[in-house]
Design a protein around this motif. Sequence first.
Motif, PDB file in Angstrom:
ATOM      1  N   PRO A   6      10.242   0.073   1.387  1.00  0.00           N
ATOM      2  CA  PRO A   6      10.514   1.421   1.903  1.00  0.00           C
ATOM      3  C   PRO A   6      11.428   2.233   0.984  1.00  0.00           C
ATOM      4  CG  PRO A   6      10.719  -0.180   3.657  1.00  0.00           C
ATOM      5  CD  PRO A   6      10.569  -0.950   2.376  1.00  0.00           C
ATOM      6  N   ALA A   7      12.400   1.581   0.382  1.00  0.00           N
ATOM      7  CA  ALA A   7      13.300   2.294  -0.532  1.00  0.00           C
ATOM      8  C   ALA A   7      12.540   2.792  -1.753  1.00  0.00           C
ATOM      9  CB  ALA A   7      14.446   1.386  -0.955  1.00  0.00           C
ATOM     10  N   LEU A   8      11.653   1.966  -2.298  1.00  0.00           N
ATOM     11  CA  LEU A   8      10.854   2.392  -3.444  1.00  0.00           C
ATOM     12  C   LEU A   8       9.913   3.535  -3.071  1.00  0.00           C
ATOM     13  CD1 LEU A   8       9.973  -1.030  -5.098  1.00  0.00           C
ATOM     14  CD2 LEU A   8      11.430   0.762  -6.043  1.00  0.00           C
ATOM     15  N   LEU A   9       9.335   3.472  -1.873  1.00  0.00           N
ATOM     16  CA  LEU A   9       8.441   4.535  -1.427  1.00  0.00           C
ATOM     17  C   LEU A   9       9.184   5.863  -1.338  1.00  0.00           C
ATOM     18  CD1 LEU A   9       6.452   2.754   1.415  1.00  0.00           C
ATOM     19  CD2 LEU A   9       5.656   3.260  -0.884  1.00  0.00           C
ATOM     20  N   LEU A  10      10.353   5.843  -0.721  1.00  0.00           N
ATOM     21  CA  LEU A  10      11.136   7.072  -0.590  1.00  0.00           C
ATOM     22  C   LEU A  10      11.586   7.591  -1.948  1.00  0.00           C
ATOM     23  CD1 LEU A  10      13.278   6.282   2.554  1.00  0.00           C
ATOM     24  CD2 LEU A  10      11.386   7.897   2.366  1.00  0.00           C
ATOM     25  N   PHE A  11      11.987   6.686  -2.823  1.00  0.00           N
ATOM     26  CA  PHE A  11      12.432   7.090  -4.153  1.00  0.00           C
ATOM     27  C   PHE A  11      11.317   7.775  -4.921  1.00  0.00           C
ATOM     28  CE2 PHE A  11      12.876   6.192  -8.698  1.00  0.00           C
ATOM     29  CZ  PHE A  11      14.070   6.847  -8.933  1.00  0.00           C
ATOM     30  N   THR A  12      10.106   7.208  -4.891  1.00  0.00           N
ATOM     31  CA  THR A  12       9.014   7.798  -5.657  1.00  0.00           C
ATOM     32  C   THR A  12       8.518   9.096  -5.034  1.00  0.00           C
ATOM     33  OG1 THR A  12       7.401   6.404  -4.535  1.00  0.00           O
ATOM     34  CG2 THR A  12       8.234   5.626  -6.644  1.00  0.00           C
ATOM     35  N   LEU A  13       8.583   9.225  -3.713  1.00  0.00           N
ATOM     36  CA  LEU A  13       8.123  10.451  -3.070  1.00  0.00           C
ATOM     37  C   LEU A  13       9.077  11.619  -3.266  1.00  0.00           C
ATOM     38  CD1 LEU A  13       6.677   9.256   0.341  1.00  0.00           C
ATOM     39  CD2 LEU A  13       5.429  10.308  -1.532  1.00  0.00           C
ATOM     40  N   PHE A  14      10.377  11.352  -3.269  1.00  0.00           N
ATOM     41  CA  PHE A  14      11.353  12.431  -3.247  1.00  0.00           C
ATOM     42  C   PHE A  14      12.214  12.516  -4.503  1.00  0.00           C
ATOM     43  CE2 PHE A  14      10.570  11.279   1.210  1.00  0.00           C
ATOM     44  CZ  PHE A  14       9.997  12.467   1.601  1.00  0.00           C
ATOM     45  N   SER A  15      11.767  11.953  -5.608  1.00  0.00           N
ATOM     46  CA  SER A  15      12.551  12.042  -6.835  1.00  0.00           C
ATOM     47  C   SER A  15      12.127  13.272  -7.636  1.00  0.00           C
ATOM     48  CB  SER A  15      12.409  10.771  -7.664  1.00  0.00           C
ATOM     49  OG  SER A  15      11.061  10.566  -8.002  1.00  0.00           O
ATOM     50  N   CYS A  16      12.748  14.381  -7.303  1.00  0.00           N
ATOM     51  CA  CYS A  16      12.444  15.643  -7.989  1.00  0.00           C
ATOM     52  C   CYS A  16      13.725  16.466  -8.063  1.00  0.00           C
ATOM     53  CB  CYS A  16      11.361  16.405  -7.240  1.00  0.00           C
ATOM     54  SG  CYS A  16      11.023  18.016  -7.943  1.00  0.00           S
ATOM     55  N   ASP A  17      13.990  17.066  -9.216  1.00  0.00           N
ATOM     56  CA  ASP A  17      15.190  17.880  -9.382  1.00  0.00           C
ATOM     57  C   ASP A  17      15.059  19.239  -8.708  1.00  0.00           C
ATOM     58  OD1 ASP A  17      16.391  15.883 -10.810  1.00  0.00           O
ATOM     59  OD2 ASP A  17      15.739  16.666 -12.747  1.00  0.00           O
ATOM     60  N   ASP A  18      13.895  19.861  -8.798  1.00  0.00           N
ATOM     61  CA  ASP A  18      13.680  21.196  -8.261  1.00  0.00           C
ATOM     62  C   ASP A  18      12.980  21.091  -6.908  1.00  0.00           C
ATOM     63  OD1 ASP A  18      13.362  23.865  -7.832  1.00  0.00           O
ATOM     64  OD2 ASP A  18      11.873  24.167  -9.417  1.00  0.00           O
ATOM     65  N   LYS A  19      13.719  21.286  -5.832  1.00  0.00           N
ATOM     66  CA  LYS A  19      13.155  21.147  -4.482  1.00  0.00           C
ATOM     67  C   LYS A  19      12.323  22.362  -4.077  1.00  0.00           C
ATOM     68  CE  LYS A  19      15.040  17.190  -3.658  1.00  0.00           C
ATOM     69  NZ  LYS A  19      14.286  15.981  -3.744  1.00  0.00           N
ATOM     70  N   GLY A  50      -4.662  14.427  -2.538  1.00  0.00           N
ATOM     71  CA  GLY A  50      -3.299  14.506  -2.039  1.00  0.00           C
ATOM     72  C   GLY A  50      -2.760  13.264  -1.353  1.00  0.00           C
ATOM     73  N   LYS A  51      -3.485  12.168  -1.382  1.00  0.00           N
ATOM     74  CA  LYS A  51      -3.007  10.922  -0.773  1.00  0.00           C
ATOM     75  C   LYS A  51      -2.170  10.149  -1.783  1.00  0.00           C
ATOM     76  CE  LYS A  51      -7.140  10.508   2.049  1.00  0.00           C
ATOM     77  NZ  LYS A  51      -8.363   9.734   2.283  1.00  0.00           N
ATOM     78  N   TYR A  52      -1.115   9.509  -1.275  1.00  0.00           N
ATOM     79  CA  TYR A  52      -0.264   8.668  -2.103  1.00  0.00           C
ATOM     80  C   TYR A  52      -0.651   7.212  -1.861  1.00  0.00           C
ATOM     81  CZ  TYR A  52       2.645  12.797  -2.627  1.00  0.00           C
ATOM     82  OH  TYR A  52       3.105  14.049  -2.909  1.00  0.00           O
ATOM     83  N   ASN A  53      -0.874   6.475  -2.938  1.00  0.00           N
ATOM     84  CA  ASN A  53      -1.235   5.069  -2.840  1.00  0.00           C
ATOM     85  C   ASN A  53      -0.120   4.218  -3.449  1.00  0.00           C
ATOM     86  OD1 ASN A  53      -3.835   5.447  -1.700  1.00  0.00           O
ATOM     87  ND2 ASN A  53      -4.563   6.079  -3.707  1.00  0.00           N
ATOM     88  N   PHE A  54       0.251   3.165  -2.735  1.00  0.00           N
ATOM     89  CA  PHE A  54       1.285   2.248  -3.183  1.00  0.00           C
ATOM     90  C   PHE A  54       0.752   0.828  -3.110  1.00  0.00           C
ATOM     91  CE2 PHE A  54       3.289   5.892  -1.176  1.00  0.00           C
ATOM     92  CZ  PHE A  54       4.134   6.325  -2.170  1.00  0.00           C
ATOM     93  N   VAL A  55       1.022   0.051  -4.149  1.00  0.00           N
ATOM     94  CA  VAL A  55       0.629  -1.352  -4.175  1.00  0.00           C
ATOM     95  C   VAL A  55       1.843  -2.157  -4.625  1.00  0.00           C
ATOM     96  CG1 VAL A  55      -0.939  -3.074  -5.133  1.00  0.00           C
ATOM     97  CG2 VAL A  55      -1.738  -0.741  -4.771  1.00  0.00           C
ATOM     98  N   TYR A  56       2.189  -3.173  -3.837  1.00  0.00           N
ATOM     99  CA  TYR A  56       3.330  -4.037  -4.127  1.00  0.00           C
ATOM    100  C   TYR A  56       2.869  -5.481  -4.019  1.00  0.00           C
ATOM    101  CZ  TYR A  56       7.688  -6.582  -3.256  1.00  0.00           C
ATOM    102  OH  TYR A  56       8.719  -7.471  -3.306  1.00  0.00           O
ATOM    103  N   GLU A  69      -0.616   0.428   0.618  1.00  0.00           N
ATOM    104  CA  GLU A  69      -0.293   1.479   1.587  1.00  0.00           C
ATOM    105  C   GLU A  69      -0.851   2.805   1.083  1.00  0.00           C
ATOM    106  OE1 GLU A  69       1.555   2.899   5.031  1.00  0.00           O
ATOM    107  OE2 GLU A  69       1.910   0.888   4.283  1.00  0.00           O
ATOM    108  N   THR A  70      -1.430   3.565   1.979  1.00  0.00           N
ATOM    109  CA  THR A  70      -1.854   4.929   1.679  1.00  0.00           C
ATOM    110  C   THR A  70      -1.098   5.864   2.616  1.00  0.00           C
ATOM    111  OG1 THR A  70      -4.056   4.215   1.002  1.00  0.00           O
ATOM    112  CG2 THR A  70      -3.797   6.524   1.587  1.00  0.00           C
ATOM    113  N   VAL A  71      -0.465   6.867   2.054  1.00  0.00           N
ATOM    114  CA  VAL A  71       0.349   7.811   2.821  1.00  0.00           C
ATOM    115  C   VAL A  71      -0.280   9.194   2.691  1.00  0.00           C
ATOM    116  CG1 VAL A  71       2.610   8.879   3.076  1.00  0.00           C
ATOM    117  CG2 VAL A  71       2.431   6.458   2.450  1.00  0.00           C
ATOM    118  N   ILE A  72      -0.510   9.839   3.843  1.00  0.00           N
ATOM    119  CA  ILE A  72      -1.042  11.190   3.864  1.00  0.00           C
ATOM    120  C   ILE A  72       0.006  12.090   4.532  1.00  0.00           C
ATOM    121  CG2 ILE A  72      -2.888  12.671   4.694  1.00  0.00           C
ATOM    122  CD1 ILE A  72      -4.606  10.096   4.896  1.00  0.00           C
ATOM    123  N   LEU A  73       0.474  13.085   3.802  1.00  0.00           N
ATOM    124  CA  LEU A  73       1.500  13.997   4.310  1.00  0.00           C
ATOM    125  C   LEU A  73       0.857  15.315   4.724  1.00  0.00           C
ATOM    126  CD1 LEU A  73       4.213  13.450   1.551  1.00  0.00           C
ATOM    127  CD2 LEU A  73       4.064  12.346   3.789  1.00  0.00           C
TER     128      LEU A  73
END
Length: 75
Positions: A6-19, A50-56, A69-73
Amino acid sequence: MKYILPALLLFTLFSCDDKEATPKYETQNYTILFGDKEAGYFNSSKTEDGKYNFVYEFNDRGRGPHLEETVILND
């Protein structure tokens, strides 16, 4: 260990300088090391629709999880 994904998922989704601007998503590929040996990986990507795919995957002596995991926002 159960909070790593979960920490890696949040980090990769929200790591942006310009919000204000919509960031261009860059594929992330990480290698997981156990000692000095490769023991797994974590990959994240975004599809054209627009889907995010994660493999661990982590393997320690023949045991370990493989998670996909596939995440659709929405807007």
